[in-house]
Motif scaffolding. Structure first.
Motif, PDB file in Angstrom:
ATOM      1  N   TRP A 208     -41.778-120.045  41.504  1.00  0.00           N
ATOM      2  CA  TRP A 208     -43.050-118.889  41.866  1.00  0.00           C
ATOM      3  C   TRP A 208     -42.127-117.223  41.725  1.00  0.00           C
ATOM      4  O   TRP A 208     -42.958-116.882  40.903  1.00  0.00           O
TER       5      TRP A 208
ATOM      6  N   TRP B 288     -47.115-114.432  36.813  1.00  0.00           N
ATOM      7  CA  TRP B 288     -48.376-114.512  36.709  1.00  0.00           C
ATOM      8  C   TRP B 288     -48.547-116.027  37.587  1.00  0.00           C
ATOM      9  O   TRP B 288     -49.653-116.229  37.665  1.00  0.00           O
ATOM     10  N   SER B 289     -47.700-115.967  38.396  1.00  0.00           N
ATOM     11  CA  SER B 289     -48.217-117.239  39.592  1.00  0.00           C
ATOM     12  C   SER B 289     -48.408-115.638  40.429  1.00  0.00           C
ATOM     13  O   SER B 289     -49.857-117.004  40.711  1.00  0.00           O
ATOM     14  N   THR B 290     -49.157-114.668  40.721  1.00  0.00           N
ATOM     15  CA  THR B 290     -49.537-113.662  41.477  1.00  0.00           C
ATOM     16  C   THR B 290     -50.587-114.098  41.371  1.00  0.00           C
ATOM     17  O   THR B 290     -51.684-114.140  41.665  1.00  0.00           O
ATOM     18  N   LEU B 291     -51.097-114.042  39.530  1.00  0.00           N
ATOM     19  CA  LEU B 291     -52.272-113.724  38.916  1.00  0.00           C
ATOM     20  C   LEU B 291     -52.861-115.429  39.106  1.00  0.00           C
ATOM     21  O   LEU B 291     -54.082-115.185  39.068  1.00  0.00           O
TER      22      LEU B 291
ATOM     23  N   ALA C 182     -52.799-116.952  41.590  1.00  0.00           N
ATOM     24  CA  ALA C 182     -53.237-117.450  42.361  1.00  0.00           C
ATOM     25  C   ALA C 182     -54.573-116.673  42.888  1.00  0.00           C
ATOM     26  O   ALA C 182     -54.829-117.164  43.989  1.00  0.00           O
ATOM     27  N   ALA C 183     -54.393-115.325  42.511  1.00  0.00           N
ATOM     28  CA  ALA C 183     -55.784-114.847  42.487  1.00  0.00           C
ATOM     29  C   ALA C 183     -57.318-115.029  42.020  1.00  0.00           C
ATOM     30  O   ALA C 183     -57.332-114.886  42.184  1.00  0.00           O
ATOM     31  N   VAL C 184     -56.428-115.072  41.135  1.00  0.00           N
ATOM     32  CA  VAL C 184     -57.678-116.356  40.049  1.00  0.00           C
ATOM     33  C   VAL C 184     -58.013-117.431  40.499  1.00  0.00           C
ATOM     34  O   VAL C 184     -59.581-117.918  40.425  1.00  0.00           O
TER      35      VAL C 184
ATOM     36  N   GLY D 263     -58.018-117.921  43.906  1.00  0.00           N
ATOM     37  CA  GLY D 263     -58.730-117.057  45.322  1.00  0.00           C
ATOM     38  C   GLY D 263     -60.559-117.079  44.862  1.00  0.00           C
ATOM     39  O   GLY D 263     -60.884-117.438  45.875  1.00  0.00           O
ATOM     40  N   ALA D 264     -60.475-115.915  44.095  1.00  0.00           N
ATOM     41  CA  ALA D 264     -61.435-116.096  43.544  1.00  0.00           C
ATOM     42  C   ALA D 264     -62.317-116.763  43.086  1.00  0.00           C
ATOM     43  O   ALA D 264     -63.302-116.649  42.930  1.00  0.00           O
TER      44      ALA D 264
END
Length: 186
Positions: free
Chosen positions: A50, A56-59, A61-63, A65-66
């Motif tokens: 992670w 990229w991992s944060t992105l 996770a955000a995508v 979730g969205a």
């Protein structure tokens, strides 16, 4: 989807959310079998991966979730949305014996449209049912060809509505027929 299907779908979603919340609560209090109160949710290897893929991992996770939020919003919007002015659901009619006959009103309107367009003078038809099922209001719009005779179409519509009433056991409380005649060719 039927009402029973919607109830089943929402029951499954609710059970998954309750199970996820209970698992998170149990893990947080250290009562989850095989996990202590200080146990990590991610293994050290997964945590290192992670951190290596940090932006990229944060992105991702955000995508994710969205997309999950969008799917939930669409599901709720479909549940809440109700077509304006149309009678939806089932038409229920008690029979001579115990029990009821249930039929989707979409089937009834489609059948009446097919019956109305059976006349060569009727190019298109649209039917809307509103009101209570025993005595619904029937709104009909027919688009006629230029060579259609008014008397012939009137008799055809009258006969189609009579067949509709005899087949469904519902006498229309209000019948509104609008005819649109296409202009003739020069």
């Amino acid at each position: 989807m039927t009402n029973a299907g919607h109830r089943l779908l929402w029951t499954i979603i609710a059970l998954l959310l309750v199970a996820g919340g209970a698992a998170a609560l149990a893990a947080g209090h250290g009562t989850l079998p095989g996990a202590g109160a200080q146990a990590m949710v991610l293994s050290p290897g997964m945590l290192e991966q992670w951190r290596t893929a940090t932006p990229w991992s944060t992105l991702a996770a955000a995508v994710g979730g969205a997309l999950l939020a969008l799917a939930g919003q669409r599901l709720l919007a479909r549940e809440v949305r109700r077509p304006a002015g149309t009678l939806r659901g089932t038409l229920s009619h008690p029979g001579r014996r115990p029990g009821r006959t249930r039929l989707s009103t979409d089937v009834l309107t489609d059948a009446l449209v097919r019956d109305l367009t059976g006349n060569p003078g009727v190019r298109r038809a649209r039917v809307v049912l509103t009101g209570e099922p025993p005595h619904p209001d029937v709104w009909i719009r027919v688009d006629l060809t230029a060579d259609a005779t008014a008397a012939g179409v009137r008799d055809h519509v009258r006969a189609a509505v009579h067949r509709f009433a005899a087949t469904t056991g519902c006498q229309p409380a209000h019948l509104d027929v609008t005819a649109h005649i296409e202009p003739g060719r020069p």
